[in-house]
Write a protein that holds these residues in place. Structure first.
Motif, PDB file in Angstrom:
ATOM      1  N   GLU A 266     -23.543 -15.349   5.699  1.00 16.19           N
ATOM      2  CA  GLU A 266     -22.214 -15.190   6.273  1.00 16.19           C
ATOM      3  C   GLU A 266     -21.201 -14.670   5.251  1.00 16.19           C
ATOM      4  OE1 GLU A 266     -21.024 -18.824   8.052  1.00 16.19           O
ATOM      5  OE2 GLU A 266     -22.635 -18.830   9.555  1.00 16.19           O
ATOM      6  N   HIS A 267     -21.520 -14.791   3.974  1.00 15.60           N
ATOM      7  CA  HIS A 267     -20.608 -14.347   2.917  1.00 15.60           C
ATOM      8  C   HIS A 267     -20.947 -12.951   2.396  1.00 15.60           C
ATOM      9  CE1 HIS A 267     -19.812 -18.856   1.784  1.00 15.60           C
ATOM     10  NE2 HIS A 267     -19.348 -18.524   2.975  1.00 15.60           N
ATOM     11  N   GLU A 268     -22.096 -12.450   2.788  1.00 10.65           N
ATOM     12  CA  GLU A 268     -22.586 -11.192   2.215  1.00 10.65           C
ATOM     13  C   GLU A 268     -21.609 -10.042   2.432  1.00 10.65           C
ATOM     14  OE1 GLU A 268     -26.606  -8.366   2.361  1.00 10.65           O
ATOM     15  OE2 GLU A 268     -26.489 -10.203   3.566  1.00 10.65           O
ATOM     16  N   HIS A 269     -21.112  -9.896   3.657  1.00 11.46           N
ATOM     17  CA  HIS A 269     -20.193  -8.794   3.958  1.00 11.46           C
ATOM     18  C   HIS A 269     -18.863  -8.968   3.237  1.00 11.46           C
ATOM     19  CE1 HIS A 269     -18.064  -5.626   6.011  1.00 11.46           C
ATOM     20  NE2 HIS A 269     -17.223  -6.482   6.567  1.00 11.46           N
ATOM     21  N   ILE A 270     -18.391 -10.209   3.134  1.00 10.98           N
ATOM     22  CA  ILE A 270     -17.120 -10.477   2.453  1.00 10.98           C
ATOM     23  C   ILE A 270     -17.203 -10.038   0.995  1.00 10.98           C
ATOM     24  CG2 ILE A 270     -15.498 -12.283   1.755  1.00 10.98           C
ATOM     25  CD1 ILE A 270     -16.525 -13.926   4.178  1.00 10.98           C
ATOM     26  N   LEU A 271     -18.257 -10.467   0.309  1.00  8.77           N
ATOM     27  CA  LEU A 271     -18.417 -10.138  -1.103  1.00  8.77           C
ATOM     28  C   LEU A 271     -18.677  -8.647  -1.298  1.00  8.77           C
ATOM     29  CD1 LEU A 271     -20.563 -13.216  -2.202  1.00  8.77           C
ATOM     30  CD2 LEU A 271     -18.192 -12.738  -2.843  1.00  8.77           C
ATOM     31  N   GLU A 272     -19.455  -8.068  -0.412  1.00 10.20           N
ATOM     32  CA  GLU A 272     -19.726  -6.632  -0.510  1.00 10.20           C
ATOM     33  C   GLU A 272     -18.447  -5.821  -0.354  1.00 10.20           C
ATOM     34  OE1 GLU A 272     -22.247  -3.188   1.905  1.00 10.20           O
ATOM     35  OE2 GLU A 272     -22.807  -5.304   2.124  1.00 10.20           O
ATOM     36  N   SER A 273     -17.569  -6.251   0.550  1.00 11.97           N
ATOM     37  CA  SER A 273     -16.316  -5.524   0.804  1.00 11.97           C
ATOM     38  C   SER A 273     -15.418  -5.500  -0.424  1.00 11.97           C
ATOM     39  CB  SER A 273     -15.569  -6.153   1.979  1.00 11.97           C
ATOM     40  OG  SER A 273     -16.285  -5.996   3.184  1.00 11.97           O
ATOM     41  N   VAL A 274     -15.389  -6.598  -1.175  1.00  9.48           N
ATOM     42  CA  VAL A 274     -14.518  -6.664  -2.355  1.00  9.48           C
ATOM     43  C   VAL A 274     -15.269  -6.294  -3.639  1.00  9.48           C
ATOM     44  CG1 VAL A 274     -12.993  -8.365  -1.316  1.00  9.48           C
ATOM     45  CG2 VAL A 274     -14.934  -9.145  -2.694  1.00  9.48           C
ATOM     46  N   GLY A 275     -16.529  -5.909  -3.509  1.00 12.79           N
ATOM     47  CA  GLY A 275     -17.296  -5.463  -4.676  1.00 12.79           C
ATOM     48  C   GLY A 275     -17.611  -6.577  -5.648  1.00 12.79           C
ATOM     49  N   ALA A 276     -18.021  -7.730  -5.124  1.00  3.47           N
ATOM     50  CA  ALA A 276     -18.277  -8.888  -5.994  1.00  3.47           C
ATOM     51  C   ALA A 276     -19.609  -9.535  -5.659  1.00  3.47           C
ATOM     52  CB  ALA A 276     -17.157  -9.917  -5.853  1.00  3.47           C
TER      53      ALA A 276
END
Length: 302
Positions: A266-276
């Motif tokens: 569930e966090h994968e897209h969030i982190l990918e979006s901010v490059g982290a």
């Protein structure tokens, strides 16, 4: 313990620290408040973002993160746009913002002017760099070959788009106002890349991650620009908060960031979006190099 492991356990450390600071009874009252119905927002968290790219890019990159913070903390997140770096700084100084994603240089200015305190940074923000862009096919192969050319930086208050590239040029005895025929300021990294592509500038300094993203997403073509040189690493970007933020709110926000894990689908897209790959606790000492750079360039960046 290595910094790369800190975000996996620091949420518990932060809770224990809070327990020591506020005492057991208050701590349990705080936990009960956290466990309440988060659909009923009783507090608003006003957030600002460094306007280092076009607004539509910022919305796309940080929308998932801001929605997550709202859901995770139970706080109503209010995102306030800023027209430029100075506007963001002024909003923070006037306490119109509670938490801000600053660049390294703007964080130092916010700390000096308003007591900003570092909260978290991405796992890759400790190893940041700038790229110098030129047009493909340029006969000049080294920075020194661009004597008398037109250079573009980003914003005057940008760490990766101005402060650090200026510092590394100075280290090579290429003082911009003397070495180049003209010094421009585009205001953002993407615009710097376009100015180089379109021939407005012969060479430009920009955030390496922004350029990588633009190439990856088709906003720039490989035939548009060429990377001439990449700087050594430095620390950049940090989420910072007001110095008088309540302890309970500070811990809720810190815990939300540090709970983001690449192991959670569930966090994968969030982190990918901010490059982290995750977030780490930020320390004041992380910005010692930048403070020294600001001090050494004080006569050039007024």
């Amino acid at each position: 313990m290595t910094r790369s492991n800190q975000f996996l356990h620091y949420r518990w450390v932060s809770i224990l620290k809070t327990l020591c600071q506020i005492g057991l009874p208050a701590f349990f009252l705080m936990v009960q408040a956290w466990a309440g119905n988060t659909d009923d927002f009783d507090e608003t968290l006003k957030i600002g973002l460094l306007p280092d790219s076009a607004q539509k890019i910022l919305d796309s990159r940080f929308g998932p993160l801001l929605h997550y913070i709202e859901a995770e903390t139970g706080l109503r997140v209010e995102y306030k746009q800023s027209k430029d770096y100075l506007d963001l700084l002024n909003q923070f100084k006037e306490k119109e913002l509670d938490a801000v994603l600053f660049g390294g240089y703007t964080f130092i200015l916010a700390q000096q002017g308003a007591g900003a305190e570092p909260l978290v940074l991405r796992d890759n923000d400790l190893h940041f760099n700038t790229v110098f862009l030129v047009r493909p096919g340029s006969i000049e192969k080294r920075l020194k070959d661009f004597k008398g050319a037109v250079i573009s930086f980003g914003s005057r208050q940008s760490t990766s788009g101005h402060l650090m590239p200026r510092y590394f040029l100075d280290q090579q005895s290429m003082h911009p106002e003397i070495f180049f025929s003209k010094v421009l300021y585009s205001g953002s990294h993407d615009k710097t890349a376009y100015w180089v592509r379109d021939g407005i500038a012969d060479i430009g300094a920009a955030n390496s991650q922004v350029i990588e993203r633009m190439l990856r997403e088709g906003e720039l073509l490989e035939s548009d620009i060429q990377i001439l040189w990449q700087t050594p690493d430095y620390t950049d970007y940090v989420w910072a908060i007001q110095p008088d933020m309540e302890t309970s709110l500070r811990v809720r926000l810190l815990d939300a960031f540090l709970s983001l894990s690449p192991l959670n689908p569930e966090h994968e897209h969030i982190l990918e979006s901010v490059g982290a790959g995750g977030y780490l606790p930020a320390h004041d000492a992380d910005f010692d190099l930048l403070r020294n750079v600001v001090h050494s360039l004080r006569s050039e960046i007024k």
